[in-house]
Design a protein around this motif. Structure first.
Motif, PDB file in Angstrom:
ATOM      1  N   ALA A  14       0.830  -1.261  -0.058  1.00 24.50           N
ATOM      2  CA  ALA A  14      -0.065  -0.141   0.170  1.00 24.50           C
ATOM      3  C   ALA A  14       1.109   1.440   0.055  1.00 24.50           C
ATOM      4  CB  ALA A  14      -0.937  -0.019   1.282  1.00 24.50           C
ATOM      5  N   ILE A  18      -1.098   1.088   8.534  1.00 21.58           N
ATOM      6  CA  ILE A  18      -2.384   1.160   8.316  1.00 21.58           C
ATOM      7  C   ILE A  18      -3.390   0.120   8.905  1.00 21.58           C
ATOM      8  CG2 ILE A  18      -1.617   2.303   5.996  1.00 21.58           C
ATOM      9  CD1 ILE A  18      -1.796  -0.339   4.778  1.00 21.58           C
ATOM     10  N   GLU A  59      -7.356  -0.992   4.859  1.00 24.62           N
ATOM     11  CA  GLU A  59      -6.467  -0.827   3.641  1.00 24.62           C
ATOM     12  C   GLU A  59      -5.757  -1.877   3.245  1.00 24.62           C
ATOM     13  OE1 GLU A  59      -3.763   3.071   2.287  1.00 24.62           O
ATOM     14  OE2 GLU A  59      -4.772   2.883   4.211  1.00 24.62           O
ATOM     15  N   ILE A  80      -7.043  -4.502   0.833  1.00 25.54           N
ATOM     16  CA  ILE A  80      -7.201  -3.786  -0.605  1.00 25.54           C
ATOM     17  C   ILE A  80      -6.308  -4.746  -1.669  1.00 25.54           C
ATOM     18  CG2 ILE A  80      -6.989  -1.857  -2.361  1.00 25.54           C
ATOM     19  CD1 ILE A  80      -7.768  -0.211   0.021  1.00 25.54           C
TER      20      ILE A  80
END
Length: 339
Positions: free
Chosen positions: A268, A275, A279, A282
């Motif tokens: 990310a 994070i 997130e 993802i």
């Protein structure tokens, strides 16, 4: 007439390329996974805020890997010039030895995990020539310290040295060759250990790394992030790796090749430990991970080292989400032990 000639030339080129592609794929057939190992970084594990020793033992005892890659970080072992502290790495090697786990020991300046290049503070402001001399001195100490260990099976020299990535000084092929020559001289054949050089699976030409190695290690990532595109999936079929493997062997000859980093962790805009799970999921989650394993099984490789075991442990122990850990454990347990 000229236009017809151009069309015929292009057509002949396309046919030749397709024939070559099919031929090279045939030289690198699909193989069932034979071995799963892992990379483990105590430094990285600590960034998640848990006991790295407990996590390491869980990787060996619960996850059940029999092959592990350990980085010998210069920044940790020689924090003060001339003073070498091997206690953390010694402990990891000792536990691997007790369990008959085979170790790849990664040496050099550029090693797994951000910022990629791991220099001690005392050397950072020195001139490049002096830095390189001190690095060679360090590598010599490390190899001599571990060359009698029965657990160490492979020396890895630098990590993806031909890939421009991380907070690193300018790369020098000549200096890499000096590092390789030094390690070979300290642990020479016929009894010396093989050397591994690694490179990016998607972004690099493998030949320079493979030519210098006894064993070549490639990465395999599916969903990544960069500043221009954000999170995206590589539009590559598994046959890309089979083709690239066969093409490389034309130039360097047949030699062992492994996937040294099989993506099992999120990628990310920030570090995974900075994070939240939403997130993180993802770019990597249990569904994507199963897809990565299925993709890898069609890549023409049969030995894979997981990337992300520290994150899985955090998910399992801190967040109560054991799925990633369990999927990897299932993959390891499904291997044919009689292979």
């Amino acid at each position: 007439m000229a236009r017809k000639k151009i069309i015929l030339t292009i057509g002949a080129f396309v046919i030749f390329f397709l024939f070559s592609f099919v031929f090279l794929l045939g030289k690198s057939p699909v193989k069932p996974p034979r071995e799963f190992g892992a990379t483990f970084s105590a430094m990285y594990a600590e960034r998640f805020g848990f006991d790295w020793q407990k996590a390491y033992l869980a990787v060996l005892d619960d996850l059940g890997v029999k092959k592990i890659r350990l980085p010998a970080y210069w920044s940790e072992i020689e924090k003060n010039q001339g003073n070498f502290d091997f206690s953390r790495l010694d402990w990891q090697v000792e536990k691997a030895t007790e369990r008959n786990v085979e170790v790849i020991l990664a040496l050099g300046r550029k090693l797994p995990r951000w910022p990629e290049c791991h220099e001690p503070d005392w050397v950072k402001n020195q001139n490049p020539d002096l830095k390189n001399k001190k690095l060679l001195d360090y590598i010599e100490v490390v190899v001599n310290h571990y060359k009698n260990s029965p657990a160490i099976k492979i020396w890895q020299v630098e990590n993806e040295p031909f890939l421009k990535f991380g907070e690193c000084p300018d790369f020098s092929k000549e200096f890499l060759d000096r590092e390789i020559a030094l390690v070979r001289s300290l642990d020479p054949p016929p009894g010396g250990r093989p050397l591994m050089i690694t490179d990016s699976g998607e972004l690099s030409v493998w030949v320079p790394a493979a030519r210098r190695s006894d064993i070549f290690g490639s990465t395999l990532y599916r969903v990544v992030w960069n500043q221009a595109l954000g999170s995206f999936k590589y539009p590559l079929l598994p046959s890309f790796f089979r083709f690239k493997k066969s093409l490389t062997e034309i130039f360097v000859g047949p030699k062992p090749m492994v996937i040294i980093e099989l993506q099992g962790e999120s990628w990310a805009r920030q570090m995974t430990y900075e994070i939240g799970v939403g997130e993180q999921y993802i770019s990597m989650n249990p569904e994507i991970f199963r897809q990565v394993l299925a993709y890898a099984s069609q890549s023409g490789f049969d030995t894979f080292y997981f990337w992300g075991v520290e994150w899985w442990y955090w998910l399992k122990e801190i967040e109560g989400k054991p799925e990633m850990w369990d999927i990897a454990k299932e993959a390891i347990n499904s291997l044919d032990n009689d292979y």
